[in-house]
Design an enzyme around this catalytic site. Sequence first.
Site, PDB file in Angstrom:
ATOM      1  N   LYS A  45       0.810  -1.212   0.000  1.00 28.39           N
ATOM      2  CA  LYS A  45       0.000   0.000   0.000  1.00 28.39           C
ATOM      3  C   LYS A  45       0.847   1.267   0.000  1.00 28.39           C
ATOM      4  O   LYS A  45       2.053   1.243   0.238  1.00 28.39           O
ATOM      5  CB  LYS A  45      -0.988  -0.029   1.168  1.00 28.39           C
ATOM      6  CG  LYS A  45      -2.088  -1.068   0.911  1.00 28.39           C
ATOM      7  CD  LYS A  45      -3.228  -1.012   1.891  1.00 28.39           C
ATOM      8  CE  LYS A  45      -4.331  -1.985   1.452  1.00 28.39           C
ATOM      9  NZ  LYS A  45      -5.438  -2.067   2.414  1.00 28.39           N
TER      10      LYS A  45
ATOM     11  N   ARG B  59      -3.188 -10.096   5.022  1.00 27.78           N
ATOM     12  CA  ARG B  59      -3.623 -10.258   3.635  1.00 27.78           C
ATOM     13  C   ARG B  59      -2.529  -9.697   2.730  1.00 27.78           C
ATOM     14  O   ARG B  59      -2.201  -8.502   2.821  1.00 27.78           O
ATOM     15  CB  ARG B  59      -4.944  -9.509   3.421  1.00 27.78           C
ATOM     16  CG  ARG B  59      -5.530  -9.608   2.015  1.00 27.78           C
ATOM     17  CD  ARG B  59      -6.829  -8.810   1.947  1.00 27.78           C
ATOM     18  NE  ARG B  59      -7.499  -8.942   0.666  1.00 27.78           N
ATOM     19  CZ  ARG B  59      -7.233  -8.189  -0.412  1.00 27.78           C
ATOM     20  NH1 ARG B  59      -6.303  -7.238  -0.340  1.00 27.78           N
ATOM     21  NH2 ARG B  59      -7.907  -8.368  -1.542  1.00 27.78           N
TER      22      ARG B  59
END
Length: 294
Positions: A227, A267
Amino acid sequence: MSTLRGPVGPVGLPAWDRCAVMGVVNVTPDSFSDGGHWFDTALAVKRGLELVAAGADLVDVGGESTRPGAVRVDEDEELRRVVPVVRELAGEGVVVSVDTMRASVAEAAVAAGAVLVNDVSGGLADPAMVPVVAAAGVPFVVMHWRGFSADMNSRAVYGPDVTGEVLAEMRRRVDEVIAAGLEPDRLVVDPGLGFAKNAEHDLALVAGLARLRRELDLPLLVAASRKRFLGRVLAGPEGDPPPARERDAATAAVSTLAAYEGAWAVRVHEVRASADAVRVVRAVRAAAAAEGAA
């Protein structure tokens, strides 16, 4: 000899003896990290099996990009992308979750073999989602969410206690989904790193993982993989962030922190480093427990 249990997960999923690793298969042309790579059904299934071979405990299949600014895909197209992949992976014995904000997609995916619904909106995007999941009796991920991807960056406004604000909003949403019929022991919570948050907010939440887990008292899913905030950290104050696919070592660092703080699962797009990391954390915790019992 003492035994060490892993984080307690939701009812209906295997009980792993450590933080679990959820591998990501994006059946999309436009996801921020790997969009287009697994858009074909056969390639997506192959990718899911590769992730399991690399150490993934479950595979999260999604057919709609939720990157900042993404425009929603229509329902029929999302169903076309997701359901065949879920069906084939489940048929191979893979533990499959479905990443969707649509009740119809969740229902079809569960019928095809998915055993967990991972909704980044926590059921807010589709009023039918919570009743559908409750009727299906499968675990449900409630993520912290302030709005759709198209304008979520404008919602990244917090006071000095980011973790406290996220906690308060997540508590309200958890209470709402329980009141709507979901069983508490089938819930997972996700602080929503990168969703309506900037890099400083995300880092504050990573620093607050222990508080999130303790105060929400539910299994915690941490989804930091590749991210933007990791790109900002790696770039430093003056540099350009590396491409998403060059952030896997940084992702594994967050996986280590999450596992150490008792997260139920992480995840990730690339599994091997995070799978190794959570196993090392488990071994260290076992050694600490044995030392304390001596």
